[in-house]
Design a protein around this motif. Structure first.
Motif, PDB file in Angstrom:
ATOM      1  N   MET A   1       0.821  -1.179   0.000  1.00  0.00           N
ATOM      2  CA  MET A   1       0.000   0.000   0.000  1.00  0.00           C
ATOM      3  C   MET A   1       0.879   1.262   0.000  1.00  0.00           C
ATOM      4  O   MET A   1       0.536   2.231  -0.661  1.00  0.00           O
ATOM      5  N   LYS A   2       1.968   1.194   0.710  1.00  0.00           N
ATOM      6  CA  LYS A   2       2.909   2.314   0.758  1.00  0.00           C
ATOM      7  C   LYS A   2       3.415   2.663  -0.641  1.00  0.00           C
ATOM      8  O   LYS A   2       3.500   3.831  -1.011  1.00  0.00           O
ATOM      9  N   GLU A   3       3.699   1.640  -1.421  1.00  0.00           N
ATOM     10  CA  GLU A   3       4.209   1.857  -2.775  1.00  0.00           C
ATOM     11  C   GLU A   3       3.149   2.517  -3.670  1.00  0.00           C
ATOM     12  O   GLU A   3       3.472   3.330  -4.518  1.00  0.00           O
ATOM     13  N   LEU A   4       1.898   2.158  -3.472  1.00  0.00           N
ATOM     14  CA  LEU A   4       0.812   2.750  -4.250  1.00  0.00           C
ATOM     15  C   LEU A   4       0.668   4.238  -3.952  1.00  0.00           C
ATOM     16  O   LEU A   4       0.535   5.052  -4.866  1.00  0.00           O
ATOM     17  N   VAL A   5       0.729   4.608  -2.684  1.00  0.00           N
ATOM     18  CA  VAL A   5       0.649   6.024  -2.301  1.00  0.00           C
ATOM     19  C   VAL A   5       1.807   6.790  -2.913  1.00  0.00           C
ATOM     20  O   VAL A   5       1.632   7.879  -3.457  1.00  0.00           O
ATOM     21  N   GLY A  46      -5.384  18.862  -3.857  1.00  0.00           N
ATOM     22  CA  GLY A  46      -6.347  19.095  -4.926  1.00  0.00           C
ATOM     23  C   GLY A  46      -7.396  20.119  -4.542  1.00  0.00           C
ATOM     24  O   GLY A  46      -7.498  20.526  -3.390  1.00  0.00           O
ATOM     25  N   LYS A  47      -8.180  20.530  -5.510  1.00  0.00           N
ATOM     26  CA  LYS A  47      -9.242  21.498  -5.257  1.00  0.00           C
ATOM     27  C   LYS A  47     -10.282  20.881  -4.338  1.00  0.00           C
ATOM     28  O   LYS A  47     -10.803  19.804  -4.623  1.00  0.00           O
ATOM     29  N   GLN A  48     -10.539  21.557  -3.239  1.00  0.00           N
ATOM     30  CA  GLN A  48     -11.498  21.112  -2.220  1.00  0.00           C
ATOM     31  C   GLN A  48     -11.185  19.706  -1.719  1.00  0.00           C
ATOM     32  O   GLN A  48     -12.073  18.957  -1.340  1.00  0.00           O
ATOM     33  N   GLY A  49      -9.919  19.324  -1.761  1.00  0.00           N
ATOM     34  CA  GLY A  49      -9.486  18.031  -1.233  1.00  0.00           C
ATOM     35  C   GLY A  49      -9.813  16.834  -2.104  1.00  0.00           C
ATOM     36  O   GLY A  49      -9.744  15.697  -1.650  1.00  0.00           O
ATOM     37  N   ARG A  50     -10.135  17.084  -3.353  1.00  0.00           N
ATOM     38  CA  ARG A  50     -10.559  15.982  -4.226  1.00  0.00           C
ATOM     39  C   ARG A  50      -9.459  14.949  -4.462  1.00  0.00           C
ATOM     40  O   ARG A  50      -9.732  13.736  -4.469  1.00  0.00           O
ATOM     41  N   SER A  51      -8.235  15.390  -4.695  1.00  0.00           N
ATOM     42  CA  SER A  51      -7.146  14.428  -4.947  1.00  0.00           C
ATOM     43  C   SER A  51      -6.872  13.587  -3.709  1.00  0.00           C
ATOM     44  O   SER A  51      -6.723  12.359  -3.804  1.00  0.00           O
ATOM     45  N   ALA A  52      -6.828  14.230  -2.542  1.00  0.00           N
ATOM     46  CA  ALA A  52      -6.583  13.496  -1.303  1.00  0.00           C
ATOM     47  C   ALA A  52      -7.722  12.519  -1.025  1.00  0.00           C
ATOM     48  O   ALA A  52      -7.492  11.370  -0.635  1.00  0.00           O
ATOM     49  N   ARG A  53      -8.954  12.940  -1.242  1.00  0.00           N
ATOM     50  CA  ARG A  53     -10.111  12.077  -1.036  1.00  0.00           C
ATOM     51  C   ARG A  53     -10.074  10.893  -2.000  1.00  0.00           C
ATOM     52  O   ARG A  53     -10.378   9.760  -1.615  1.00  0.00           O
ATOM     53  N   ILE A  58      -9.198   5.059  -3.136  1.00  0.00           N
ATOM     54  CA  ILE A  58      -8.442   3.989  -3.797  1.00  0.00           C
ATOM     55  C   ILE A  58      -7.827   3.057  -2.755  1.00  0.00           C
ATOM     56  O   ILE A  58      -7.905   1.831  -2.873  1.00  0.00           O
ATOM     57  N   LEU A  59      -7.237   3.620  -1.722  1.00  0.00           N
ATOM     58  CA  LEU A  59      -6.601   2.804  -0.684  1.00  0.00           C
ATOM     59  C   LEU A  59      -7.632   1.986   0.086  1.00  0.00           C
ATOM     60  O   LEU A  59      -7.399   0.819   0.402  1.00  0.00           O
ATOM     61  N   ARG A  60      -8.771   2.589   0.377  1.00  0.00           N
ATOM     62  CA  ARG A  60      -9.830   1.874   1.096  1.00  0.00           C
ATOM     63  C   ARG A  60     -10.334   0.688   0.268  1.00  0.00           C
ATOM     64  O   ARG A  60     -10.510  -0.403   0.780  1.00  0.00           O
ATOM     65  N   ASN A  63      -7.699  -2.041   0.016  1.00  0.00           N
ATOM     66  CA  ASN A  63      -7.609  -2.755   1.285  1.00  0.00           C
ATOM     67  C   ASN A  63      -8.769  -3.742   1.453  1.00  0.00           C
ATOM     68  O   ASN A  63      -8.587  -4.822   2.000  1.00  0.00           O
ATOM     69  N   SER A  64      -9.946  -3.400   0.964  1.00  0.00           N
ATOM     70  CA  SER A  64     -11.083  -4.312   1.112  1.00  0.00           C
ATOM     71  C   SER A  64     -10.992  -5.498   0.154  1.00  0.00           C
ATOM     72  O   SER A  64     -11.571  -6.542   0.402  1.00  0.00           O
ATOM     73  N   ILE A  65     -10.250  -5.337  -0.940  1.00  0.00           N
ATOM     74  CA  ILE A  65     -10.088  -6.418  -1.917  1.00  0.00           C
ATOM     75  C   ILE A  65      -9.108  -7.462  -1.413  1.00  0.00           C
ATOM     76  O   ILE A  65      -9.306  -8.653  -1.578  1.00  0.00           O
ATOM     77  N   THR A  66      -8.025  -7.012  -0.774  1.00  0.00           N
ATOM     78  CA  THR A  66      -6.990  -7.957  -0.322  1.00  0.00           C
ATOM     79  C   THR A  66      -7.279  -8.543   1.002  1.00  0.00           C
ATOM     80  O   THR A  66      -8.110  -8.267   1.720  1.00  0.00           O
TER      81      THR A  66
END
Length: 66
Positions: A1-5, A46-53, A58-60, A63-66
């Protein structure tokens, strides 16, 4: 997960060499800390936190898939 971030963050910023991701492991959770150059902070958030959200989503989902 660290590598994906790290991969996503490096794609968003102008200074990919300054991207640092560290993982703090707790008893029940892990926290990923992302550090970028000061001038790249807005790009990662990102604008209004869109990129961070989107990164959190994606991470959530990953994580639910693995």
């Amino acid at each position: 997960m660290k590598e994906l971030v790290e991969y996503i963050a490096k794609a968003l910023v102008d200074n990919p060499d300054e991207v640092v991701v560290s993982e703090v492991v707790g008893d029940q959770t892990s926290v990923l800390e992302l550090k970028v150059a000061k001038e790249d902070l807005g790009k990662v958030i990102g604008k209004q936190g869109r990129s961070a959200r989107a990164m959190r989503t994606i991470l959530r989902n990953k994580n639910s898939i693995t």
